[in-house]
Design a protein around this motif. Structure first.
Motif, PDB file in Angstrom:
ATOM      1  N   ILE A   1       0.630  -0.989   0.286  1.00 21.77           N
ATOM      2  CA  ILE A   1      -0.068   0.481   0.339  1.00 21.77           C
ATOM      3  C   ILE A   1       0.502   1.435   0.063  1.00 21.77           C
ATOM      4  O   ILE A   1       1.011   1.994  -0.983  1.00 21.77           O
ATOM      5  N   PRO A   2       1.397   2.027   0.873  1.00 18.58           N
ATOM      6  CA  PRO A   2       2.345   2.593   0.858  1.00 18.58           C
ATOM      7  C   PRO A   2       3.135   2.730  -0.528  1.00 18.58           C
ATOM      8  O   PRO A   2       3.822   3.712  -0.858  1.00 18.58           O
ATOM      9  N   LEU A   3       3.443   2.176  -1.080  1.00 17.46           N
ATOM     10  CA  LEU A   3       4.723   1.777  -2.137  1.00 17.46           C
ATOM     11  C   LEU A   3       3.721   2.474  -3.039  1.00 17.46           C
ATOM     12  O   LEU A   3       4.457   2.839  -3.966  1.00 17.46           O
ATOM     13  N   PHE A   4       2.705   1.815  -3.421  1.00 13.38           N
ATOM     14  CA  PHE A   4       1.831   1.987  -4.343  1.00 13.38           C
ATOM     15  C   PHE A   4       1.247   3.455  -4.093  1.00 13.38           C
ATOM     16  O   PHE A   4       1.502   4.358  -5.551  1.00 13.38           O
ATOM     17  N   TYR A   5       1.200   4.363  -2.811  1.00 19.78           N
ATOM     18  CA  TYR A   5       0.716   5.303  -2.878  1.00 19.78           C
ATOM     19  C   TYR A   5       2.274   6.566  -3.136  1.00 19.78           C
ATOM     20  O   TYR A   5       1.592   7.554  -3.951  1.00 19.78           O
ATOM     21  N   GLU A   6       3.386   6.273  -3.012  1.00 17.42           N
ATOM     22  CA  GLU A   6       4.405   6.956  -3.386  1.00 17.42           C
ATOM     23  C   GLU A   6       4.670   7.100  -4.957  1.00 17.42           C
ATOM     24  O   GLU A   6       4.938   8.152  -5.798  1.00 17.42           O
ATOM     25  N   LEU A   7       4.612   5.383  -5.257  1.00 16.69           N
ATOM     26  CA  LEU A   7       4.504   5.460  -6.078  1.00 16.69           C
ATOM     27  C   LEU A   7       4.226   6.295  -7.593  1.00 16.69           C
ATOM     28  O   LEU A   7       4.392   7.076  -8.614  1.00 16.69           O
ATOM     29  N   ALA A   8       2.258   6.410  -7.165  1.00 17.06           N
ATOM     30  CA  ALA A   8       1.666   7.124  -8.148  1.00 17.06           C
ATOM     31  C   ALA A   8       1.563   8.257  -7.808  1.00 17.06           C
ATOM     32  O   ALA A   8       1.955   9.394  -8.725  1.00 17.06           O
ATOM     33  N   ALA A   9       2.134   8.888  -6.729  1.00 23.16           N
ATOM     34  CA  ALA A   9       2.413  10.239  -6.725  1.00 23.16           C
ATOM     35  C   ALA A   9       3.826  10.976  -7.153  1.00 23.16           C
ATOM     36  O   ALA A   9       3.393  12.085  -7.680  1.00 23.16           O
ATOM     37  N   GLU A  10       4.913   9.676  -8.013  1.00 20.08           N
ATOM     38  CA  GLU A  10       5.496  10.078  -8.548  1.00 20.08           C
ATOM     39  C   GLU A  10       5.273  10.221  -9.816  1.00 20.08           C
ATOM     40  O   GLU A  10       5.735  11.195 -10.709  1.00 20.08           O
ATOM     41  N   ILE A  11       4.769   9.330 -10.033  1.00 21.66           N
ATOM     42  CA  ILE A  11       4.183  10.120 -11.899  1.00 21.66           C
ATOM     43  C   ILE A  11       2.803  10.501 -11.916  1.00 21.66           C
ATOM     44  O   ILE A  11       3.021  11.757 -12.974  1.00 21.66           O
ATOM     45  N   ALA A  12       2.228  10.968 -10.894  1.00 25.06           N
ATOM     46  CA  ALA A  12       1.456  11.937 -10.916  1.00 25.06           C
ATOM     47  C   ALA A  12       1.431  13.356 -10.770  1.00 25.06           C
ATOM     48  O   ALA A  12       1.207  14.771 -11.641  1.00 25.06           O
ATOM     49  N   TYR A  13       2.566  13.917 -10.704  1.00 25.56           N
ATOM     50  CA  TYR A  13       3.644  15.219 -10.008  1.00 25.56           C
ATOM     51  C   TYR A  13       3.542  15.616 -10.683  1.00 25.56           C
ATOM     52  O   TYR A  13       3.863  15.547 -12.485  1.00 25.56           O
ATOM     53  N   PRO A  14       2.690  17.649 -10.710  1.00 27.06           N
ATOM     54  CA  PRO A  14       1.892  18.088 -10.130  1.00 27.06           C
ATOM     55  C   PRO A  14       0.818  18.084  -8.992  1.00 27.06           C
ATOM     56  O   PRO A  14       0.613  19.283  -9.109  1.00 27.06           O
ATOM     57  N   VAL A  15       0.308  17.043 -10.251  1.00 27.69           N
ATOM     58  CA  VAL A  15      -1.206  16.667  -9.770  1.00 27.69           C
ATOM     59  C   VAL A  15      -0.565  17.020  -7.374  1.00 27.69           C
ATOM     60  O   VAL A  15       0.114  16.112  -7.303  1.00 27.69           O
ATOM     61  N   PRO A  16      -1.747  17.694  -7.025  1.00 29.60           N
ATOM     62  CA  PRO A  16      -1.811  17.129  -5.538  1.00 29.60           C
ATOM     63  C   PRO A  16      -1.916  16.105  -4.993  1.00 29.60           C
ATOM     64  O   PRO A  16      -2.617  15.245  -5.686  1.00 29.60           O
TER      65      PRO A  16
ATOM     66  N   TYR B   1      10.292   9.231 -11.651  1.00 29.49           N
ATOM     67  CA  TYR B   1      10.314   9.243 -10.665  1.00 29.49           C
ATOM     68  C   TYR B   1      10.521  10.948 -10.114  1.00 29.49           C
ATOM     69  O   TYR B   1      11.762  11.514 -10.618  1.00 29.49           O
ATOM     70  N   ILE B   2       9.755  11.351 -11.053  1.00 31.78           N
ATOM     71  CA  ILE B   2       9.352  12.832 -10.866  1.00 31.78           C
ATOM     72  C   ILE B   2      10.158  13.429 -10.630  1.00 31.78           C
ATOM     73  O   ILE B   2      11.113  14.781 -10.510  1.00 31.78           O
ATOM     74  N   ARG B   3       9.014  13.826  -9.381  1.00 32.57           N
ATOM     75  CA  ARG B   3       9.395  14.142  -7.889  1.00 32.57           C
ATOM     76  C   ARG B   3      10.966  13.867  -7.160  1.00 32.57           C
ATOM     77  O   ARG B   3      11.069  14.392  -6.854  1.00 32.57           O
ATOM     78  N   THR B   4      11.013  12.724  -6.772  1.00 36.30           N
ATOM     79  CA  THR B   4      12.341  12.430  -5.976  1.00 36.30           C
ATOM     80  C   THR B   4      13.434  12.933  -7.381  1.00 36.30           C
ATOM     81  O   THR B   4      14.578  13.374  -6.449  1.00 36.30           O
ATOM     82  N   LYS B   5      13.907  13.351  -8.337  1.00 32.99           N
ATOM     83  CA  LYS B   5      14.972  13.848  -8.474  1.00 32.99           C
ATOM     84  C   LYS B   5      14.088  15.614  -9.095  1.00 32.99           C
ATOM     85  O   LYS B   5      15.679  15.835  -8.798  1.00 32.99           O
TER      86      LYS B   5
END
Length: 482
Positions: free
Chosen positions: A402-417, A472-476
């Motif tokens: 679950i936490p891995l899915f959430y963080e991966l989705a946030a990376e792909i979707a950035y800069p969506v809130p 990994y947009i946000r991480t970079k």
């Protein structure tokens, strides 16, 4: 990340909703999103300076207050889960105390929560953008207190049933921020090397609520010789009084101190203004990789989440009744609460290997559920240790994703809130959970179908995950500060 002693002066303009943005123009945020989609793999230094104006130095700082926020929100998540799964672990006692209750009634007290989440998740996203995190969390805690108080009014039927269902609905409304909030809180309060761990702690606390639920048989007796329905009803009401009192104390703690964000951002991306909700929804709808991740998450995680409150019904045919099933459920909840935190800490050190780890975890979870399927159908001889290992292993490995899915989705979707990303993911698993629990309403369907659904969903959901292109947009962006 730069340490607190290596801060660089910050140049940013103040805005009403945040710290002050590197780029507050909606057009520039949209352009940043567009450039990210074109590059598909990250940034070079020129892209960052041109599209995000990251040539302006940013100060980042972490504060000890983040641990208070983590603690309070984790307790809120834990309590929300206890309230969500109040009656499942004591189903035999409830049915003895309230003769009109049965499996469908117990399932609906859980199902109302998922239904109300789906209805109110969109208004919650809009409210949090306009009013801030503090206001929405206070409202969520107040709603929980109201719901738990209502079902303490009477034990007379049918009013007890009506008030219990109403409480479940209010729990569902409150769960919109409780279930969707971890990614937002991790982004606002925690640096890059703590984000996955923070999400895992909050998600693990929610799952840990099952410990409170599965300990209920210690307070509420199992029907049997010398135990009257009136005595069981009194014990159930004591349980409900405890729930109402706990929500009241938590509401007071949130009112005392729970700010929306820290004085300074903990990372570069924390200080960048996200897209507005309308632009974010449009962006996500066009992002096929995010849609594939959401599909994989909903199908994989939805059925196991819904299975926990009604686990007793799958264990009863194997000879595990309420008292014994309690320990299987308790073991499952404990391990699936703690192991994701350990695994999340590891992933904070290996930011760009989330999909590989997700596939690995999902494969092992599928194997455990298939093992339990063979036990349920008598294909292999039943033994207590096999039931424990297959159930506990399947749920633990599934919840670790679950936490891995959430963080991966946030990376792909950035800069969506992040709150919008989390809300859509949680809506996906709630939708699948609702469909799963609705099957219990079919007369005479039995319970063996459950193991088939768990095995199919956890295995076939690997397909859309492998088809998605991961960036990994946000991480970079955050690593550019190192």
């Amino acid at each position: 990340m730069a340490s607190e002693d290596e801060r660089i002066p910050i140049v940013r303009e103040e805005i009403p909703n945040g710290y002050g943005s590197i780029s507050t123009e909606e057009g520039r945020s949209s352009d940043l999103c567009h450039k990210q989609r074109e590059s598909q793999c990250g940034y070079n230094n020129g892209d960052i300076e041109q599209n995000g104006n990251l040539g302006s130095p940013v100060v980042t700082e972490t504060t000890l207050a983040r641990f208070w926020i983590l603690l309070v929100f984790s307790v809120l998540s834990w309590l929300n889960c206890v309230l969500w799964d109040t009656f499942g672990p004591i189903n035999e006692s409830v049915e003895a105390a309230f003769p009109s209750w049965g499996p469908s009634t117990v399932a609906m007290t859980v199902n109302w929560t998922t239904i109300m989440f789906l209805i109110f998740v969109a208004p919650m996203c809009l409210t949090i953008q306009r009013c801030g995190l503090r206001t929405v969390v206070i409202v969520a805690a107040a709603i929980l207190f109201l719901g738990t108080s209502l079902r303490c009014i009477t034990t007379k039927l049918p009013w007890f049933t009506v008030l219990s269902d109403l409480c479940s609905m209010l729990v569902g409304v409150a769960s919109t921020i409780i279930l969707a909030g971890p990614s937002l809180i991790a982004s606002e309060w925690f640096p890059l090397n703590e984000r996955t761990t923070a999400v895992a702690v909050m998600m693990g606390s929610s799952q840990l609520g099952g410990v409170g639920s599965y300990l209920e048989p210690l307070l509420v007796q199992t029907p049997g010789h010398g135990v009257s329905p009136e005595e069981i009803r009194g014990q159930i009401m004591t349980l409900l009084y405890i729930g109402a009192g706990a929500t009241g104390v938590l509401l007071a703690a949130i009112l005392i101190y729970f700010p929306s964000r820290p004085p300074l951002p903990p990372s570069i991306t924390s200080s960048i203004t996200r897209l507005d909700m309308k632009s974010g929804v449009i962006s996500l709808c066009k992002n096929k990789d995010f849609l594939l991740i959401s599909l994989a998450y909903g199908i994989s995680v939805g059925p196991p989440i819904a299975w926990i409150p009604v686990l007793n019904y799958s264990l009863a045919p194997l000879g595990f009744h309420q008292d014994h099933a309690m320990w299987i459920g308790l073991s499952s909840v404990l391990t699936s609460s703690l192991f994701p935190v350990v695994y999340g800490r590891i992933m904070d050190r290996f930011h760009e290997h989330m999909r590989t780890n997700l596939v690995f975890l999902m494969f092992l979870s599928s194997a455990c559920f298939f093992w339990f399927l063979l036990l349920s159908y008598g294909t292999i001889p039943k033994s207590t240790w096999q039931v424990y290992v297959s159930v506990v292993g399947g749920l633990t490995l599934n919840y670790t994703t679950i936490p891995l899915f959430y963080e991966l989705a946030a990376e792909i979707a950035y800069p969506v809130p992040e709150i919008l990303v989390s809300a859509i993911l949680t809506a996906a698993d709630n939708l699948i959970s609702t469909l799963f629990l609705s099957v219990f309403l079919v007369p005479g369907i039995g319970y063996n179908w459950v193991t088939i659904v768990l095995t199919i969903c956890s295995s076939y959901s690997i397909i859309p995950l492998t088809l998605a292109k991961i960036r990994y947009i946000r991480t970079k962006l955050d690593l550019s500060d190192t």
